[in-house]
Motif scaffolding. Sequence first.
Motif, short mmCIF file in Angstrom:
data_model
loop_
_atom_site.label_atom_id
_atom_site.label_comp_id
_atom_site.label_asym_id
_atom_site.label_seq_id
_atom_site.Cartn_x
_atom_site.Cartn_y
_atom_site.Cartn_z
N THR A 126 0.80 -1.23 0.00
CA THR A 126 0.00 0.00 0.00
C THR A 126 0.83 1.27 0.00
O THR A 126 0.27 2.35 -0.21
CB THR A 126 -0.94 0.03 1.22
N SER A 144 1.92 6.98 -0.71
CA SER A 144 0.88 6.00 -1.03
C SER A 144 1.15 5.34 -2.37
O SER A 144 1.50 6.00 -3.35
CB SER A 144 -0.49 6.70 -1.06
N ASN A 145 0.97 4.03 -2.41
CA ASN A 145 1.13 3.28 -3.66
C ASN A 145 -0.23 3.18 -4.35
O ASN A 145 -0.81 2.10 -4.51
CB ASN A 145 1.70 1.89 -3.37
N SER A 146 -0.73 4.34 -4.76
CA SER A 146 -2.04 4.39 -5.43
C SER A 146 -2.15 5.69 -6.21
O SER A 146 -1.42 6.66 -5.94
CB SER A 146 -3.19 4.30 -4.41
N GLY A 147 -3.06 5.70 -7.16
CA GLY A 147 -3.33 6.91 -7.94
C GLY A 147 -2.08 7.42 -8.63
O GLY A 147 -1.31 6.66 -9.23
N THR A 203 1.41 5.78 -7.67
CA THR A 203 1.61 4.32 -7.77
C THR A 203 3.02 4.04 -8.26
O THR A 203 3.42 4.51 -9.33
CB THR A 203 0.59 3.68 -8.72
N ASN A 211 0.27 -3.48 -6.78
CA ASN A 211 0.01 -3.83 -5.39
C ASN A 211 -0.25 -5.32 -5.17
O ASN A 211 -0.62 -5.73 -4.07
CB ASN A 211 -1.15 -3.01 -4.83
#
Length: 280
Positions: free
Chosen positions: A161, A192-195, A198, A202
């Motif tokens: 994450t 954060s590993n998102s949006g 990234t 994940n």
Amino acid sequence: MHRVLLPSVASLVLLANLSSADTVTLTFSGRIDGSDTIDVTPTQATWDHTYFGFPTGVDFDGQSWDPQTNTTLSDAGSPFIPSDLSDYRANVVQTAGRDQVAAEIDGNDLQIHLADTPNGDDLYTFQVVLTKEPPRVPTTQTLLHVQGTIDGSDRVVITNTGATLDHYFWGTPTSMSLNGVAWDPSVQPTLSNSGATTFLPNTVDLSSATFVKNEGRDLASFEVFNDHVDLIFADNPLGSSNYDVTLSFSSPVPEPGTAALAVSAILTTAWGLLGRRPAD
């Protein structure tokens, strides 16, 4: 900042879990001032001193050792480590010492890294636990390229994450990036590993990580756990230095025909919903 590492509940739980498996354990106690690496084979341990004062009061796996006088220590009748480390993982259970200890497997050698970046020396005690793991299936690779300027000592904890900086001594890292995603941990300790940020799929198996140090004048290493990976940095000389490392993660290769079977199943379901079936 002066950080004293005491035995934690997490460390004791880790040690208990590791000790219950097929493991080999090495013990260490000694005073460290600067940067050192111990290269361990089944029959000997070799001390490589890099920066500042030589270690003192060293006990390695039950033997007294003065690395300044004798850089090589022979085993005491039984091998330090197994001769084949291909299916082993290395973890450090540190019970004393204010800065960094790391252990990694390099071929069939065990590399133990010690780095005490504050002024003066400190007492370090720890165990390196080698745990045998099941052989892995054929895999595809996913890379994580990490760059940054390090001044002191830090750990970057990578999960599926995100990435979190654990800063120990001296300056906070600058010019950090993970797979090209810029990160200023002094403003944002967790990336954060998102949006838009990234930096890694994940779904990768973090426990499969392997490591390559591409650049850096002092310690850059890693430690693998089932659900996270620690990147370990320590820069002892005055000033800062650029560091560049690469992690490689494995994912199982689909068995031959798996994709075709999946497509066939999807089509069969679709035809069933329509009350029809494909022509033979």
